[in-house]
Every structure is written in C-alpha cells, then in structure tokens.
Design a protein around this motif. Structure first.
Motif, PDB file in Angstrom:
ATOM      1  N   SER A  48       0.805  -1.322   0.064  1.00  0.00           N
ATOM      2  CA  SER A  48       0.047   0.084  -0.156  1.00  0.00           C
ATOM      3  C   SER A  48       1.014   1.199   0.046  1.00  0.00           C
ATOM      4  O   SER A  48       2.135   1.170   0.170  1.00  0.00           O
ATOM      5  CB  SER A  48      -0.845   0.089   1.261  1.00  0.00           C
ATOM      6  OG  SER A  48      -0.150   0.222   2.348  1.00  0.00           O
ATOM      7  N   VAL A  49       0.232   2.290  -0.386  1.00  0.00           N
ATOM      8  CA  VAL A  49       0.934   3.617  -0.392  1.00  0.00           C
ATOM      9  C   VAL A  49      -0.120   4.681  -0.119  1.00  0.00           C
ATOM     10  O   VAL A  49      -1.072   4.767  -0.752  1.00  0.00           O
ATOM     11  CB  VAL A  49       1.910   3.790  -1.334  1.00  0.00           C
ATOM     12  CG1 VAL A  49       1.049   3.967  -2.910  1.00  0.00           C
ATOM     13  CG2 VAL A  49       2.785   5.060  -1.465  1.00  0.00           C
ATOM     14  N   HIS A  50       0.408   5.865   0.293  1.00  0.00           N
ATOM     15  CA  HIS A  50      -0.478   7.113   0.259  1.00  0.00           C
ATOM     16  C   HIS A  50       0.117   8.162  -0.577  1.00  0.00           C
ATOM     17  O   HIS A  50       1.334   8.358  -0.652  1.00  0.00           O
ATOM     18  CB  HIS A  50      -0.687   7.683   1.699  1.00  0.00           C
ATOM     19  CG  HIS A  50      -1.544   8.851   1.707  1.00  0.00           C
ATOM     20  ND1 HIS A  50      -2.793   8.931   1.638  1.00  0.00           N
ATOM     21  CD2 HIS A  50      -0.890  10.273   1.488  1.00  0.00           C
ATOM     22  CE1 HIS A  50      -3.258  10.272   1.652  1.00  0.00           C
ATOM     23  NE2 HIS A  50      -2.175  11.100   1.632  1.00  0.00           N
ATOM     24  N   ASP A  82      -5.374   6.942  -1.038  1.00  0.00           N
ATOM     25  CA  ASP A  82      -4.743   5.741  -0.513  1.00  0.00           C
ATOM     26  C   ASP A  82      -4.844   4.777  -1.653  1.00  0.00           C
ATOM     27  O   ASP A  82      -5.834   4.449  -2.254  1.00  0.00           O
ATOM     28  CB  ASP A  82      -5.584   5.521   0.603  1.00  0.00           C
ATOM     29  CG  ASP A  82      -5.557   6.307   1.831  1.00  0.00           C
ATOM     30  OD1 ASP A  82      -4.134   6.603   2.079  1.00  0.00           O
ATOM     31  OD2 ASP A  82      -6.335   6.915   2.259  1.00  0.00           O
ATOM     32  N   THR A 235       4.000   8.444   0.685  1.00  0.00           N
ATOM     33  CA  THR A 235       3.940   8.059   2.137  1.00  0.00           C
ATOM     34  C   THR A 235       3.463   7.089   2.602  1.00  0.00           C
ATOM     35  O   THR A 235       2.739   6.474   1.766  1.00  0.00           O
ATOM     36  CB  THR A 235       3.824   9.194   3.029  1.00  0.00           C
ATOM     37  OG1 THR A 235       2.314   9.793   2.772  1.00  0.00           O
ATOM     38  CG2 THR A 235       4.658  10.533   2.874  1.00  0.00           C
ATOM     39  N   LYS A 236       3.379   6.426   4.042  1.00  0.00           N
ATOM     40  CA  LYS A 236       2.649   5.436   4.401  1.00  0.00           C
ATOM     41  C   LYS A 236       2.777   4.134   3.759  1.00  0.00           C
ATOM     42  O   LYS A 236       1.875   3.452   3.520  1.00  0.00           O
ATOM     43  CB  LYS A 236       1.258   5.949   4.572  1.00  0.00           C
ATOM     44  CG  LYS A 236       0.885   7.195   5.501  1.00  0.00           C
ATOM     45  CD  LYS A 236      -0.585   7.338   5.625  1.00  0.00           C
ATOM     46  CE  LYS A 236      -0.710   8.651   6.615  1.00  0.00           C
ATOM     47  NZ  LYS A 236      -2.069   8.868   6.686  1.00  0.00           N
ATOM     48  N   TRP A 237       4.082   3.806   3.108  1.00  0.00           N
ATOM     49  CA  TRP A 237       4.280   2.548   2.524  1.00  0.00           C
ATOM     50  C   TRP A 237       3.943   1.392   3.602  1.00  0.00           C
ATOM     51  O   TRP A 237       4.334   1.321   4.561  1.00  0.00           O
ATOM     52  CB  TRP A 237       5.604   2.430   2.005  1.00  0.00           C
ATOM     53  CG  TRP A 237       6.028   3.480   0.911  1.00  0.00           C
ATOM     54  CD1 TRP A 237       6.650   4.555   1.020  1.00  0.00           C
ATOM     55  CD2 TRP A 237       5.921   3.255  -0.686  1.00  0.00           C
ATOM     56  NE1 TRP A 237       6.892   5.066  -0.454  1.00  0.00           N
ATOM     57  CE2 TRP A 237       6.206   4.127  -1.421  1.00  0.00           C
ATOM     58  CE3 TRP A 237       5.285   2.199  -1.416  1.00  0.00           C
ATOM     59  CZ2 TRP A 237       6.154   4.171  -2.607  1.00  0.00           C
ATOM     60  CZ3 TRP A 237       5.203   2.134  -2.652  1.00  0.00           C
ATOM     61  CH2 TRP A 237       5.759   3.166  -3.335  1.00  0.00           C
ATOM     62  N   ASN A 238       3.466   0.457   2.793  1.00  0.00           N
ATOM     63  CA  ASN A 238       3.080  -0.727   3.475  1.00  0.00           C
ATOM     64  C   ASN A 238       2.427  -0.711   4.958  1.00  0.00           C
ATOM     65  O   ASN A 238       1.953  -1.463   5.479  1.00  0.00           O
ATOM     66  CB  ASN A 238       4.243  -1.399   3.796  1.00  0.00           C
ATOM     67  CG  ASN A 238       4.996  -1.779   2.682  1.00  0.00           C
ATOM     68  OD1 ASN A 238       4.577  -2.089   1.606  1.00  0.00           O
ATOM     69  ND2 ASN A 238       6.387  -1.802   2.747  1.00  0.00           N
ATOM     70  N   GLU A 239       1.800   0.495   5.135  1.00  0.00           N
ATOM     71  CA  GLU A 239       0.506   0.563   6.071  1.00  0.00           C
ATOM     72  C   GLU A 239      -0.716  -0.101   6.002  1.00  0.00           C
ATOM     73  O   GLU A 239      -1.142  -0.071   4.612  1.00  0.00           O
ATOM     74  CB  GLU A 239       0.638   2.132   6.671  1.00  0.00           C
ATOM     75  CG  GLU A 239       1.881   2.653   7.124  1.00  0.00           C
ATOM     76  CD  GLU A 239       1.672   3.986   7.776  1.00  0.00           C
ATOM     77  OE1 GLU A 239       0.627   4.317   7.970  1.00  0.00           O
ATOM     78  OE2 GLU A 239       2.741   4.663   8.104  1.00  0.00           O
ATOM     79  N   VAL A 241      -4.382  -0.430   5.264  1.00  0.00           N
ATOM     80  CA  VAL A 241      -5.447   0.240   4.551  1.00  0.00           C
ATOM     81  C   VAL A 241      -6.775  -0.362   4.134  1.00  0.00           C
ATOM     82  O   VAL A 241      -6.547  -1.651   3.811  1.00  0.00           O
ATOM     83  CB  VAL A 241      -5.035   1.098   3.321  1.00  0.00           C
ATOM     84  CG1 VAL A 241      -4.429   0.212   2.300  1.00  0.00           C
ATOM     85  CG2 VAL A 241      -6.061   2.134   2.700  1.00  0.00           C
TER      86      VAL A 241
END
Length: 255
Positions: A48-50, A82, A235-239, A241
C-alpha cells in the motif's frame, strides 16, 4: 557486583544497545540505473501507499468539452489518494478550483464510484473490467525500464532521512507508460488535452535506507497548450489500509 563496577559497565551496555538499534550501515548505490531499478522493485513489492499530488501551471483547456478552450491556472489542484496495491483498490479525493470549483471523491473497488460537485451528493457507478492492473503498475514498469537514461544528482534530505536524487527525461510515449497504457477514464467529467507532443523532465527522490520513492516532480511541456508542474509525494508505504465501496444509500440507482 560492586557499585563502582556496575556504574562503569552501564555506559558500555547503553552504547551496545544503541549500536544494535542503529543496525548495519546502508550500502549506498552510485549507479543511477541501479537506484531506479531498486526503486521499481521496492514499489512493485509494496502492499500500500498514500499519494499526495498537486498541479501548478497555466494551460489552455476545455474542461467541459465545449470547443472553447481558454488558459486555466491550475494552482490549488490537488489529489490525495490511498492505494491498496495488493487488492488493486483506490480511494481518492480531488479538488480543482479552476475547473468551475470542481471537487469530489473516487473509490475504485468492485466498480468505479465517482461523486463531484457537478454531479451531486451521491456516487455514480461505472463497471470495471474483469482484470485490471495494480494502481502503480504503470509507474513501476516505467522505472524498471533499462532504456531510460537517469542522471544522479546531489543527495538531498527527505522525510525518510537522506534521498538519492535522479533526473529522467521522458517523452510523450513515456507519459502513457506512467498510466500503465490506460486511457483517461470516461467517468471523469474533464476534457484532457492532447499530449502526443509532450515532453517531461522527471525528478525523483529515493530513500537511501529503504529505496522507497519519497517524491517525484514532473515538469510537463505541452507546447502551445502550456506547461504543467506535477509534485507527488509517497508516504505510508505498507501501512494497513481498508478500501470498500460506498454504502448503498450513497450510490445513485442504476439508470
């Protein structure tokens, strides 16, 4: 253990713990092609990524397809998205004040859902093909190409610490690669200008520690149509979602 001995050992233990937390030094890359390939591999493996995107510049557009184009200032045009890369789903909001105050939201899940300030408070729905590519596939495929000629610039500070700086010249054909070869979706109520003669100067920042994309800046020369600068941050790679279709009462009934 005598108190004096414990006092002497404590700083040593603290130093060892600090060294362990810092981990091994990063093996820095120097070849721009290797940096580009590493960024492509890391992005392709992400879950995932933002993305935050902004556009600036003045271009001659015909936003409603009336045939009467006029210069439009893109200042304030933004997209926040997202991306669930594992499940090929997307949730994005957008705002383009110069386009008659256009703003809205897009959800791509089991179908494509769109609502805008021009179409009302409920989502319209458009079916998706049975097979579709992950949202970042066009970008990762582009970065993985061995025929590109990236140039490495000076390292730069970034949110992830220190970043490699790469500049990559692109042409109109490469613009298509950025979207995975896809055409502009028909559910977007905007007439897109001809980009067949466009050229792009792309600048990328890649985190040295993780080889994740930190940001990208693209200056798109559209010739007589104008010049657009696109600034994108990742931003927020691999968080975690979660992206789901909107509730049924927020969707317009099928016509």
């Amino acid at each position: 253990m005598p108190r004096t001995a414990s006092r002497a050992i404590a700083p040593l233990i603290a130093a060892l713990l600090l060294a362990a937390c810092q981990g091994q030094p990063v093996a820095l890359l120097t070849d721009p092609g290797q940096i580009l390939a590493a960024a492509a591999t890391t992005a392709a493996a992400a879950s995932s990524v933002h993305i935050d995107l902004s556009a600036d510049g003045t271009v001659a557009l015909d936003p409603l397809g009336t045939g009467a184009g006029a210069p439009i200032d893109l200042e304030g045009t933004i997209v926040n998205a997202d991306l669930d890369l594992q499940n090929a789903t997307t949730r994005a909001t957008f705002s383009a004040p110069a386009f008659i105050g256009l703003a809205g939201e897009v959800i791509v899940a089991d179908a494509a859902y769109l609502k805008t300030t021009l179409t009302g408070p409920k989502f319209s729905v458009t079916p998706l093909p049975a097979e579709r590519e992950p949202p970042l596939k066009g970008l990762t495929d582009l970065l993985a190409r061995t025929d590109l000629k990236p140039t490495k610039g000076a390292d730069a500070p970034c949110a992830g610490g220190t970043c490699y700086t790469l500049t990559v010249p692109l042409d109109a054909g490469d613009l298509g690669a950025l979207t995975g070869g896809a055409t502009i979706p028909t559910y977007l109520p905007i007439a897109i200008p001809d980009v067949s003669d466009a050229s792009v100067d792309l600048t990328l920042h890649v985190e040295q520690r993780t080889t994740r994309l930190a940001d990208a800046s693209a200056v798109v020369d559209l010739g007589d149509t104008g010049t657009v600068t696109l600034q994108t941050t990742f931003t927020k790679w691999n968080e975690a979602v979660q992206i789901a279709p909107p509730p049924a009462d927020q969707v317009q009934p099928a016509g």
